[in-house]
Design a protein around this motif. Structure first.
Motif, PDB file in Angstrom:
ATOM      1  N   TYR A  40       0.863  -1.239   0.059  1.00  0.00           N
ATOM      2  CA  TYR A  40      -0.072   0.089   0.196  1.00  0.00           C
ATOM      3  C   TYR A  40       0.874   1.191  -0.067  1.00  0.00           C
ATOM      4  O   TYR A  40       1.882   1.388   0.657  1.00  0.00           O
ATOM      5  CB  TYR A  40      -0.880  -0.077   1.314  1.00  0.00           C
ATOM      6  CG  TYR A  40      -1.827   1.158   1.591  1.00  0.00           C
ATOM      7  CD1 TYR A  40      -2.693   1.521   0.675  1.00  0.00           C
ATOM      8  CD2 TYR A  40      -1.337   2.180   2.270  1.00  0.00           C
ATOM      9  CE1 TYR A  40      -3.749   2.711   0.626  1.00  0.00           C
ATOM     10  CE2 TYR A  40      -2.204   3.417   2.435  1.00  0.00           C
ATOM     11  CZ  TYR A  40      -3.444   3.449   1.578  1.00  0.00           C
ATOM     12  OH  TYR A  40      -4.100   4.488   1.998  1.00  0.00           O
ATOM     13  N   GLY A  41       0.624   2.160  -1.023  1.00  0.00           N
ATOM     14  CA  GLY A  41       1.258   3.538  -0.949  1.00  0.00           C
ATOM     15  C   GLY A  41       2.429   3.588  -1.628  1.00  0.00           C
ATOM     16  O   GLY A  41       3.388   4.435  -1.714  1.00  0.00           O
ATOM     17  N   THR A  42       2.875   2.276  -2.386  1.00  0.00           N
ATOM     18  CA  THR A  42       4.290   2.333  -2.867  1.00  0.00           C
ATOM     19  C   THR A  42       3.922   2.212  -4.468  1.00  0.00           C
ATOM     20  O   THR A  42       3.061   1.676  -5.007  1.00  0.00           O
ATOM     21  CB  THR A  42       5.253   1.050  -2.409  1.00  0.00           C
ATOM     22  OG1 THR A  42       4.411   0.055  -2.530  1.00  0.00           O
ATOM     23  CG2 THR A  42       5.400   1.204  -0.963  1.00  0.00           C
ATOM     24  N   ARG A  43       5.099   2.695  -5.337  1.00  0.00           N
ATOM     25  CA  ARG A  43       5.095   2.630  -6.713  1.00  0.00           C
ATOM     26  C   ARG A  43       5.990   1.320  -7.060  1.00  0.00           C
ATOM     27  O   ARG A  43       6.959   1.237  -6.547  1.00  0.00           O
ATOM     28  CB  ARG A  43       5.704   3.713  -7.427  1.00  0.00           C
ATOM     29  CG  ARG A  43       5.000   5.333  -6.968  1.00  0.00           C
ATOM     30  CD  ARG A  43       5.601   6.427  -7.589  1.00  0.00           C
ATOM     31  NE  ARG A  43       4.776   7.606  -7.659  1.00  0.00           N
ATOM     32  CZ  ARG A  43       3.841   7.956  -8.193  1.00  0.00           C
ATOM     33  NH1 ARG A  43       3.553   7.296  -9.286  1.00  0.00           N
ATOM     34  NH2 ARG A  43       3.256   9.157  -7.745  1.00  0.00           N
ATOM     35  N   TYR A  44       5.327   0.456  -7.952  1.00  0.00           N
ATOM     36  CA  TYR A  44       6.028  -0.539  -8.389  1.00  0.00           C
ATOM     37  C   TYR A  44       5.469  -0.878  -9.827  1.00  0.00           C
ATOM     38  O   TYR A  44       4.246  -0.788 -10.083  1.00  0.00           O
ATOM     39  CB  TYR A  44       5.641  -1.847  -7.305  1.00  0.00           C
ATOM     40  CG  TYR A  44       6.596  -2.983  -7.611  1.00  0.00           C
ATOM     41  CD1 TYR A  44       7.909  -2.818  -7.500  1.00  0.00           C
ATOM     42  CD2 TYR A  44       6.143  -4.332  -7.989  1.00  0.00           C
ATOM     43  CE1 TYR A  44       8.697  -3.892  -7.651  1.00  0.00           C
ATOM     44  CE2 TYR A  44       6.658  -5.416  -8.147  1.00  0.00           C
ATOM     45  CZ  TYR A  44       8.338  -5.202  -7.967  1.00  0.00           C
ATOM     46  OH  TYR A  44       8.799  -6.330  -8.159  1.00  0.00           O
ATOM     47  N   VAL A  45       6.478  -1.226 -10.852  1.00  0.00           N
ATOM     48  CA  VAL A  45       6.356  -1.468 -12.162  1.00  0.00           C
ATOM     49  C   VAL A  45       5.353  -2.596 -12.242  1.00  0.00           C
ATOM     50  O   VAL A  45       4.501  -2.708 -13.473  1.00  0.00           O
ATOM     51  CB  VAL A  45       7.454  -1.414 -12.945  1.00  0.00           C
ATOM     52  CG1 VAL A  45       8.192  -0.067 -12.925  1.00  0.00           C
ATOM     53  CG2 VAL A  45       8.223  -2.552 -12.272  1.00  0.00           C
ATOM     54  N   GLU A  46       5.343  -3.525 -11.403  1.00  0.00           N
ATOM     55  CA  GLU A  46       4.531  -4.833 -11.602  1.00  0.00           C
ATOM     56  C   GLU A  46       3.339  -4.629 -10.912  1.00  0.00           C
ATOM     57  O   GLU A  46       2.612  -5.778 -10.403  1.00  0.00           O
ATOM     58  CB  GLU A  46       5.371  -6.184 -11.293  1.00  0.00           C
ATOM     59  CG  GLU A  46       6.534  -6.172 -11.953  1.00  0.00           C
ATOM     60  CD  GLU A  46       7.284  -7.538 -11.559  1.00  0.00           C
ATOM     61  OE1 GLU A  46       6.667  -8.408 -10.659  1.00  0.00           O
ATOM     62  OE2 GLU A  46       8.344  -7.773 -11.761  1.00  0.00           O
ATOM     63  N   ARG A  47       2.769  -3.720 -10.249  1.00  0.00           N
ATOM     64  CA  ARG A  47       1.638  -3.606  -9.711  1.00  0.00           C
ATOM     65  C   ARG A  47       0.436  -3.625 -10.804  1.00  0.00           C
ATOM     66  O   ARG A  47       0.634  -3.158 -11.975  1.00  0.00           O
ATOM     67  CB  ARG A  47       1.535  -2.065  -9.294  1.00  0.00           C
ATOM     68  CG  ARG A  47      -0.030  -1.709  -8.590  1.00  0.00           C
ATOM     69  CD  ARG A  47      -0.176  -0.313  -8.116  1.00  0.00           C
ATOM     70  NE  ARG A  47       0.632  -0.051  -6.887  1.00  0.00           N
ATOM     71  CZ  ARG A  47       0.403  -0.550  -5.766  1.00  0.00           C
ATOM     72  NH1 ARG A  47      -0.962  -1.024  -5.572  1.00  0.00           N
ATOM     73  NH2 ARG A  47       0.952  -0.067  -4.491  1.00  0.00           N
ATOM     74  N   VAL A  48      -0.615  -4.681 -10.449  1.00  0.00           N
ATOM     75  CA  VAL A  48      -1.605  -4.812 -11.333  1.00  0.00           C
ATOM     76  C   VAL A  48      -3.004  -4.192 -10.714  1.00  0.00           C
ATOM     77  O   VAL A  48      -4.052  -4.268 -11.538  1.00  0.00           O
ATOM     78  CB  VAL A  48      -1.945  -6.628 -11.361  1.00  0.00           C
ATOM     79  CG1 VAL A  48      -0.538  -6.918 -12.164  1.00  0.00           C
ATOM     80  CG2 VAL A  48      -2.212  -6.826  -9.994  1.00  0.00           C
ATOM     81  N   ASN A  49      -3.181  -3.687  -9.866  1.00  0.00           N
ATOM     82  CA  ASN A  49      -4.417  -3.213  -9.276  1.00  0.00           C
ATOM     83  C   ASN A  49      -3.933  -1.890  -8.126  1.00  0.00           C
ATOM     84  O   ASN A  49      -2.942  -1.971  -7.691  1.00  0.00           O
ATOM     85  CB  ASN A  49      -5.187  -4.078  -8.582  1.00  0.00           C
ATOM     86  CG  ASN A  49      -6.790  -3.913  -8.930  1.00  0.00           C
ATOM     87  OD1 ASN A  49      -7.135  -2.683  -8.747  1.00  0.00           O
ATOM     88  ND2 ASN A  49      -7.755  -5.030  -8.817  1.00  0.00           N
ATOM     89  N   ARG A  50      -5.185  -1.475  -7.866  1.00  0.00           N
ATOM     90  CA  ARG A  50      -4.993  -0.207  -6.738  1.00  0.00           C
ATOM     91  C   ARG A  50      -6.167  -0.343  -5.929  1.00  0.00           C
ATOM     92  O   ARG A  50      -7.163  -0.668  -6.009  1.00  0.00           O
ATOM     93  CB  ARG A  50      -4.759   0.991  -7.418  1.00  0.00           C
ATOM     94  CG  ARG A  50      -3.583   1.071  -8.320  1.00  0.00           C
ATOM     95  CD  ARG A  50      -3.491   2.772  -9.093  1.00  0.00           C
ATOM     96  NE  ARG A  50      -2.549   3.028  -9.939  1.00  0.00           N
ATOM     97  CZ  ARG A  50      -1.411   3.165  -9.671  1.00  0.00           C
ATOM     98  NH1 ARG A  50      -1.093   3.237  -8.197  1.00  0.00           N
ATOM     99  NH2 ARG A  50      -0.380   3.277 -10.318  1.00  0.00           N
ATOM    100  N   ARG A  51      -5.839   0.231  -4.627  1.00  0.00           N
ATOM    101  CA  ARG A  51      -6.808   0.335  -3.614  1.00  0.00           C
ATOM    102  C   ARG A  51      -7.829   1.450  -3.785  1.00  0.00           C
ATOM    103  O   ARG A  51      -7.204   2.420  -4.371  1.00  0.00           O
ATOM    104  CB  ARG A  51      -6.255   0.124  -2.161  1.00  0.00           C
ATOM    105  CG  ARG A  51      -5.528  -0.952  -1.958  1.00  0.00           C
ATOM    106  CD  ARG A  51      -5.229  -1.046  -0.237  1.00  0.00           C
ATOM    107  NE  ARG A  51      -4.359  -1.900   0.095  1.00  0.00           N
ATOM    108  CZ  ARG A  51      -4.023  -2.196   1.347  1.00  0.00           C
ATOM    109  NH1 ARG A  51      -4.696  -1.507   2.455  1.00  0.00           N
ATOM    110  NH2 ARG A  51      -3.063  -3.099   1.521  1.00  0.00           N
TER     111      ARG A  51
END
Length: 395
Positions: free
Chosen positions: A25-36
């Motif tokens: 939560y609250g971090t940037r990451y290139v492999e993120r697939v969804n958001r809260r």
């Protein structure tokens, strides 16, 4: 403990959401697939109180913790068991609400209590539809209670029919429960047909049925259990006889009636009965006539060994069972539907059934063997029970 458990559960849910999103939560990451997208709060009733569960919401899709919650249900299994047991023991919804509030839970409505109590349905259904395979059932007792229920926006009375029996091991059993619009021949006939279909007579014929003198009940016994003797309940008969007797004469008439059951053998019973009728013929002819007409009904027990007389001419055990049912159901007052009656009364009977199996035998095996021998002797000699046949014809 409640705050600690709430924090722990919410931390697990946050970790699960991070795993679904592919990043914390609250971090940037290139492999993120969804958001809260915020939280969805839901109350969870537990044995330590009501927890405020914060379920993370997602921008795409949804997250539901199947490991923690059940859909459309807000109570854990342990609390549900407590509520269902309290309902079974006759605790009112008002007292139950005070109970759960003392545990830190925000409160339970009548509908929530009813929904939790539905967990009893599967157990009750399995109990009341089980095969009757512990026969032969030599002695059976039947009675009905009247209860109030809401149907079609009206409060109506229905009959709740209960049957008990003595199995081959000498233990008492709850044989079945049935509801009918009224205590009629059709209702009793459906009940006894269900008992027979489940195996009431599969291991051998029923020797004797004890009940009150309701015409529909007697007729149903004659239709479904041909050749079975019928014994009129001593308690019910005494109440009927009292209505025919002057109030001032009832004490000594009652004493005369009790003297019939204290005789040493069958011949003495019939002789004492004759003496009582002769004694009453001059002073109370109406009472004497009433007694004489009921002779076959109330003396059917004399066909069996004396050792089991007390168990078969008295319906007092059934009356005690009825009082226990009333104690549990009076708390409810008016039932919302018939299923709720089956749920509560069936659970009470299942509990009583288990207690009887754990207690000592109702009839000894040797005495029960003598009773079966007497029954088989009557069957082999071609005797028929005119009590049931006559009752069925008159009804």
């Amino acid at each position: 403990m409640r705050d600690l458990l709430t924090s722990f559960v919410n931390a697990l849910l946050s970790a699960q959401a991070d795993a679904v999103c592919g990043a914390q939560y609250g971090t940037r990451y290139v492999e993120r697939v969804n958001r809260r997208n915020g939280y969805r709060h839901r109350d969870l009733d537990t044995s330590v109180g009501t927890l405020d569960v914060a379920i993370p919401k997602l921008r795409e899709g949804s997250l539901f913790p199947e490991w923690l919650l059940e859909r459309r249900r807000r109570a854990e299994a342990a609390l549900t068991s407590v509520v269902a047991t309290s309902y079974l023991l006759g605790v009112s919804t008002r007292r139950m609400d005070k109970l759960v509030r003392s545990l830190g839970i925000t409160g339970l409505s009548k509908s929530q209590v009813s929904a939790m109590a539905k967990d009893l349905d599967a157990q009750v259904d399995a109990f009341r539809t089980r095969p009757l395979d512990a026969g032969p059932y030599t002695f059976v007792a039947a009675d009905a209670l009247v209860m109030k229920v809401r149907e079609n926006a009206r409060v109506v009375k229905i009959a709740v029919m209960v049957a008990t029996g003595v199995n081959a091991e000498g233990y008492r059993e709850i044989l079945g429960i049935h509801t009918a619009t009224s205590e009629t021949h059709a209702g009793w006939l459906a009940f006894f047909r269900d008992l027979v279909a489940r195996g009431l007579t599969s291991a051998g014929p029923v020797g004797l049925v004890t009940s009150d003198a309701h015409d529909g009940l007697v007729e149903a016994i004659g239709a479904t259990l041909p050749g079975t003797s019928w014994q009129r309940c001593r308690t019910h008969f005494a109440a009927n006889l009292m209505s025919q007797t002057p109030k001032s004469s009832w004490p000594w008439v009652k004493a005369l009636l009790h003297s019939v059951y204290d005789q040493p053998d069958a011949d003495a019973v019939h002789a004492q009965f004759d003496r009582i009728i002769e004694t009453l013929a001059d002073k109370l002819p109406t009472v004497a006539e009433y007694l004489d007409e009921a002779r076959a009904d109330i003396l059917a027990f004399t066909a069996f060994p004396k050792g089991c007389w007390r168990q078969i001419w008295s319906n007092n055990p059934q009356e005690r069972l009825n009082r226990e049912i009333r104690r549990r159901t009076d708390v409810v007052g008016i039932f919302p539907n018939r299923d709720s009656i089956i749920r509560l009364v069936g659970a009470v009977l299942a509990e009583q059934h288990d207690e009887w199996i754990e207690q000592r035998r109702y009839l000894g095996l040797e005495l029960l063997k003598q009773c079966r021998a007497a029954l088989e002797a009557d069957i082999s000699s071609g005797k028929e029970n005119t009590t049931v046949i006559a009752g069925a014809i008159s009804a």
